[in-house]
Design an enzyme around this catalytic site. Structure first.
Site, PDB file in Angstrom:
ATOM      1  N   GLY A  19      -1.412  25.120  33.290  1.00 52.55           N
ATOM      2  CA  GLY A  19      -1.931  26.478  33.524  1.00 52.55           C
ATOM      3  C   GLY A  19      -2.878  26.990  32.460  1.00 52.55           C
ATOM      4  CE1 TYR A  39      -7.441  11.063  44.385  1.00 53.41           C
ATOM      5  CE2 TYR A  39      -9.705  11.867  44.457  1.00 53.41           C
ATOM      6  CZ  TYR A  39      -8.537  11.638  43.754  1.00 53.41           C
ATOM      7  OH  TYR A  39      -8.459  11.976  42.429  1.00 53.41           O
ATOM      8  N   GLY A  53     -11.247  20.350  47.680  1.00 53.04           N
ATOM      9  CA  GLY A  53     -12.444  19.544  47.461  1.00 53.04           C
ATOM     10  C   GLY A  53     -12.985  19.890  46.089  1.00 53.04           C
TER      11      GLY A  53
END
Ligand code: HXC
Ligand code: NAP
Length: 287
Positions: free
Chosen positions: A22, A154, A196
């Protein structure tokens, strides 16, 4: 619009959230948004100086409670200590965000087995260490809770040159879907987000060959034609961890501007066909 806060103020009020990794990048941006929605946030990573600085900045910027606890998610004892430190500070913890990751690009045959371990251990072992420790605590204390994990597209397509990361993320997705079913009876939800490209120093500095950055126009590889904005990812994450998403579990939500399906669709390269050629083909078809 997508740069703006989506949820009502106080949507996460009373919740305590642990965000692994974080201190930087997307984890930092999501933490900041959770704080503005009223949550207590514990940020954790290996570098105490980084997370302490981030915690101070985010607390000041949001007027919220952000607390830093150092933890290497690969080491189970450190995860248990981080969980205890969170409970000591805020009394309870309700949400875990598995966001910490390690990654680099390389032809796989050039990797040492230690390099492979390093990435898989951060991504997969780190995520199951945290999920297991938190899950045991939630089940023992009958606390309704949820886990959100940041994977990648992926995780299911696979990808060359980032194979340890692909293996790790695929495992995290399997963990998410498996435990969503097994732990549903305890009131525990598990979901994932597959982003993405979202510009961050951590990802961008490691995943582009130095002299070839200009050869890859990442924005052009997706249907929408731009990279992601941190706030739109933070909006999605806040929704999925909030009680508004109480009926969503075992899900992975893709936020990639249509990148992976653009790469997958057999005929998507016909984007390159000029309008004049479509006109000509239409004339021929109509005789
Ligand atoms: C090949 C490498 C390497 C590289 C390290 N190694 N970097 N091998 N190519 N670029 C090898 C080392 O030689 C060593 O093996 C082993 O890996 C461990 O290296 P250390 O440097 O000791 O590891 P450590 O200090 O734990 O650092 C971990 C790290 C580092 C993963 C290597 O990059 C890191 O701290 N990353 C955290 C942040 C991060 O990666 N963020 C990006 C996430 S982006 P030997 O055999 O020599 O001992 C992401 C986005 C995906 O996931 C999708 C984008 C669209
Ligand atoms: P980042 O800033 O490099 O974030 C990774 C974080 O993980 C760092 O804060 C790092 O902190 C922490 N970390 C690494 N090893 C750790 C360990 N052993 N224990 C605890 N923390 C550890 O990169 P980012 O782009 O924001 O990535 C965040 C998440 O989004 C990752 O899961 C990544 O795979 C995913 N993602 C990003 C993109 C993108 O385009 N940016 C796309 C798809 C998915 P320390 O070094 O201090 O430990």
């Amino acid at each position: 619009m997508y740069n703006q806060s989506m949820l009502k103020a106080d949507s996460l009020k009373g919740k305590t959230i642990v965000v692994t990794g974080g201190g930087t990048g997307l984890g930092r941006s999501m933490s900041q948004y959770f704080l503005t929605l009223g949550a207590n946030v514990v940020i954790t990573s290996r570098k105490l100086d980084v997370i302490e600085k981030t915690a101070a900045e985010l607390s000041a910027a949001t007027n919220g409670n952000c607390f830093a606890v150092a933890c290497d998610v690969r080491i189970y004892e450190q995860v248990e200590n981080m969980l205890q430190a969170t409970i000591s500070k805020f009394g309870q913890v309700d949400i875990l965000l598995n966001n910490a990751a390690g990654n680099f690009i390389s032809p796989t045959e050039r990797l040492s087995h230690r390099a492979f371990d390093t990435v898989v251990d951060i991504v997969l072992k780190g995520s199951y260490n945290c999920t297991l420790a938190f899950g045991k605590y939630w089940i023992a204390n009958k606390i309704p809770a949820n886990v959100l994990s940041i994977v990648t597209t992926y995780a299911w397509t696979g990808s060359g040159y980032v194979v340890p990361s692909a293996c790790g993320k695929a495992g995290v997705l399997a963990l998410t879907r498996s435990l969503a079913v097994e732990w549903g009876k305890y009131g525990i939800r598990l979901n994932a987000i597959a982003p993405g490209p979202f510009p961050t120093e951590g990802a961008w500095s490691r995943l582009m060959p130095p002299d070839m950055k200009d050869d890859f126009d990442i924005a052009k590889r997706n249907a929408i034609g731009r990279v992601g904005e941190h706030q739109e990812l933070a909006n999605l994450a806040a929704y999925l961890i909030s009680d508004y998403a109480a009926y969503i579990t075992g899900e992975v939500v893709v936020i990639d501007g249509g990148e992976w399906i653009k790469g997958a669709g057999e005929f998507n390269m016909l984007d390159k066909v000029p309008v004049k050629l479509w006109d000509m083909m239409e004339m021929l078809r109509k005789g």
